[in-house]
Design a protein around this motif. Structure first.
Motif, PDB file in Angstrom:
ATOM      1  N   TYR A   2      35.442  36.923  50.254  1.00 49.89           N
ATOM      2  CA  TYR A   2      35.851  38.361  49.834  1.00 49.89           C
ATOM      3  C   TYR A   2      37.305  38.722  50.520  1.00 49.89           C
ATOM      4  O   TYR A   2      37.163  39.115  51.634  1.00 49.89           O
ATOM      5  CB  TYR A   2      34.520  39.220  50.295  1.00 49.89           C
ATOM      6  CG  TYR A   2      34.575  40.453  49.683  1.00 49.89           C
ATOM      7  CD1 TYR A   2      34.027  40.724  48.344  1.00 49.89           C
ATOM      8  CD2 TYR A   2      35.005  41.705  50.476  1.00 49.89           C
ATOM      9  CE1 TYR A   2      33.792  42.001  48.080  1.00 49.89           C
ATOM     10  CE2 TYR A   2      34.742  43.002  49.952  1.00 49.89           C
ATOM     11  CZ  TYR A   2      34.387  43.389  48.665  1.00 49.89           C
ATOM     12  OH  TYR A   2      34.213  44.425  48.228  1.00 49.89           O
ATOM     13  N   ALA A   3      38.154  38.599  49.473  1.00 49.44           N
ATOM     14  CA  ALA A   3      39.436  38.710  50.139  1.00 49.44           C
ATOM     15  C   ALA A   3      39.940  39.928  49.839  1.00 49.44           C
ATOM     16  O   ALA A   3      39.914  40.622  48.817  1.00 49.44           O
ATOM     17  CB  ALA A   3      40.335  37.568  49.452  1.00 49.44           C
ATOM     18  N   ASN A  30      39.693  44.769  47.048  1.00 46.34           N
ATOM     19  CA  ASN A  30      39.220  43.284  47.398  1.00 46.34           C
ATOM     20  C   ASN A  30      39.177  42.434  46.092  1.00 46.34           C
ATOM     21  O   ASN A  30      39.024  42.837  44.902  1.00 46.34           O
ATOM     22  CB  ASN A  30      37.861  43.291  47.987  1.00 46.34           C
ATOM     23  CG  ASN A  30      37.743  43.903  49.492  1.00 46.34           C
ATOM     24  OD1 ASN A  30      37.859  45.104  49.535  1.00 46.34           O
ATOM     25  ND2 ASN A  30      38.001  43.115  50.231  1.00 46.34           N
ATOM     26  N   VAL A  31      39.244  41.235  46.008  1.00 47.15           N
ATOM     27  CA  VAL A  31      38.920  40.027  45.102  1.00 47.15           C
ATOM     28  C   VAL A  31      37.691  39.173  45.495  1.00 47.15           C
ATOM     29  O   VAL A  31      38.029  38.987  46.694  1.00 47.15           O
ATOM     30  CB  VAL A  31      40.027  39.389  44.341  1.00 47.15           C
ATOM     31  CG1 VAL A  31      40.907  40.638  43.642  1.00 47.15           C
ATOM     32  CG2 VAL A  31      40.737  38.956  45.187  1.00 47.15           C
ATOM     33  N   ILE A  32      37.249  38.524  44.811  1.00 46.88           N
ATOM     34  CA  ILE A  32      36.483  37.124  45.180  1.00 46.88           C
ATOM     35  C   ILE A  32      37.064  35.974  44.866  1.00 46.88           C
ATOM     36  O   ILE A  32      37.524  35.887  43.771  1.00 46.88           O
ATOM     37  CB  ILE A  32      34.914  37.432  44.611  1.00 46.88           C
ATOM     38  CG1 ILE A  32      34.427  38.762  45.336  1.00 46.88           C
ATOM     39  CG2 ILE A  32      34.142  36.182  44.933  1.00 46.88           C
ATOM     40  CD1 ILE A  32      33.005  39.029  44.711  1.00 46.88           C
ATOM     41  N   GLU A  33      37.203  34.998  45.629  1.00 43.09           N
ATOM     42  CA  GLU A  33      38.150  33.812  45.245  1.00 43.09           C
ATOM     43  C   GLU A  33      37.890  32.808  46.006  1.00 43.09           C
ATOM     44  O   GLU A  33      37.070  32.766  47.021  1.00 43.09           O
ATOM     45  CB  GLU A  33      39.669  34.160  45.358  1.00 43.09           C
ATOM     46  CG  GLU A  33      39.973  34.413  46.966  1.00 43.09           C
ATOM     47  CD  GLU A  33      41.444  34.930  47.033  1.00 43.09           C
ATOM     48  OE1 GLU A  33      42.144  35.281  46.042  1.00 43.09           O
ATOM     49  OE2 GLU A  33      42.020  34.887  48.037  1.00 43.09           O
ATOM     50  N   ILE A  81      36.841  38.962  40.030  1.00 43.52           N
ATOM     51  CA  ILE A  81      37.100  37.655  40.597  1.00 43.52           C
ATOM     52  C   ILE A  81      38.419  37.235  40.427  1.00 43.52           C
ATOM     53  O   ILE A  81      39.272  37.849  39.318  1.00 43.52           O
ATOM     54  CB  ILE A  81      36.282  36.646  39.730  1.00 43.52           C
ATOM     55  CG1 ILE A  81      34.760  36.756  39.655  1.00 43.52           C
ATOM     56  CG2 ILE A  81      36.681  35.210  40.147  1.00 43.52           C
ATOM     57  CD1 ILE A  81      33.995  36.083  39.045  1.00 43.52           C
ATOM     58  N   SER A  82      39.066  36.933  41.550  1.00 42.58           N
ATOM     59  CA  SER A  82      40.692  36.802  41.335  1.00 42.58           C
ATOM     60  C   SER A  82      41.197  35.910  40.101  1.00 42.58           C
ATOM     61  O   SER A  82      40.583  35.004  39.805  1.00 42.58           O
ATOM     62  CB  SER A  82      41.117  35.987  42.415  1.00 42.58           C
ATOM     63  OG  SER A  82      42.315  35.411  42.455  1.00 42.58           O
TER      64      SER A  82
END
Length: 293
Positions: free
Chosen positions: A79-80, A38-41, A166-167
């Motif tokens: 939250y991708a 996952n990444v946050i973006e 973070i993205s």
């Protein structure tokens, strides 16, 4: 429309929409080597309009109505990836004009970062445990915009309470907010070709109903077909307070040099404008009278 197209070649413009250049080294996914889950973006809420060489992705969430002094745009951080958020994650947000400067330098751009008086945005939001995104309401004060500029909001995820990265692609993004010109609408169009080279295709003078003017830039309006006679288009650039026309762009097969001979009238209240200008050696007087949306 006269529909005389044989003397000047028809040019068709095809817009190209592309993704921004990738900056993430890691890949989201369970199977790829070195992958992360996952990444946050920032969530993509519209199609990306920036080129593949852009250092930041540019989006146009909305074209704004200048008659509405305030509007709220709903953006989202997410939250991708594979999983939903395992617990509540605080996401801290900021606005950084430096990324606009970086974009302009990279792309020879003219984007203008909105002043702090023109927007309100929360400093943080929470992605709830078990969920994938959080709403970020952005209030825009349209009456504080400089409508002569390409106004943008550079959004940054500055930090989070999670160890999830973070993205690199969408941790910082640029939202562009063009303002619909007050001149956009439907017009009665009249043209007079009464000085310079007299154009037999125009026929001296004619009037056409239902001609559309569409916003294509900061207070710049486009009418299809040059003089409603030749292929291509004409574009009229109004100044910020809608009291004059500062330039005219003509395109028919290629860009054509133009000279404004006289701005006869610009009546913003009645939505009437009339301008004398020369292109291709022809002197024309055009009059637009607004009749509807």
């Amino acid at each position: 429309m006269k529909k005389i197209l044989k003397y000047i070649s028809l040019a068709i413009a095809i817009p190209v929409l592309a993704t921004s250049c990738l900056k993430d080294d890691a890949i989201i996914g369970p199977d790829a080597a070195g992958a992360i889950k996952n990444v946050i973006e920032w969530k993509n809420i519209t199609t990306i309009t920036s080129s593949t060489t852009s250092p930041y992705a540019v989006f146009v969430p909305a074209t704004l109505d200048p008659q509405k002094p305030e509007i709220t745009i709903n953006a989202y951080v997410r939250y991708a990836g594979v999983d939903a958020a395992p617990n509540d994650i605080e996401v801290k947000l900021s606005v950084d004009p430096a990324i606009v400067a970086a974009y302009n330098k990279s792309q020879s751009g003219t984007l203008n970062a909105l002043p702090t008086t023109a927007f309100e945005i929360p400093t943080s939001v929470v992605i709830k445990g078990g969920e994938r995104e959080a709403l970020v309401p952005i209030k825009l004060h349209v009456d504080k915009f400089d409508q002569t500029k390409e106004n943008v909001l550079p959004l940054v995820i500055s930090s989070t309470s999670s160890s999830t990265p973070i993205s690199g692609n969408f941790g910082s993004v640029i939202y562009s907010f063009p303002v619909k010109s007050i001149w956009e609408g439907t017009y009665t169009y009249t043209i007079y070709n009464d000085y310079g080279t007299i154009d037999a295709n125009i026929g001296g003078t004619f009037t056409e109903e239902g001609v559309k003017l569409n916003t294509v830039g900061p207070n710049k309006l486009n009418v299809q077909y040059l003089w409603r006679t030749y292929s291509g288009y004409a574009q009229y650039q109004f100044n910020g307070n809608n009291t004059s026309i500062t330039s005219i762009t003509a395109f028919s097969g290629s860009a054509r040099p133009t000279v404004i001979d006289k701005v006869v009238v610009v009546d913003a209240e009645k939505r009437i404008f009339e301008v004398n200008w020369t292109c291709l050696g022809r002197g024309v007087r055009e009059r637009f009278v607004r009749t509807g949306d």
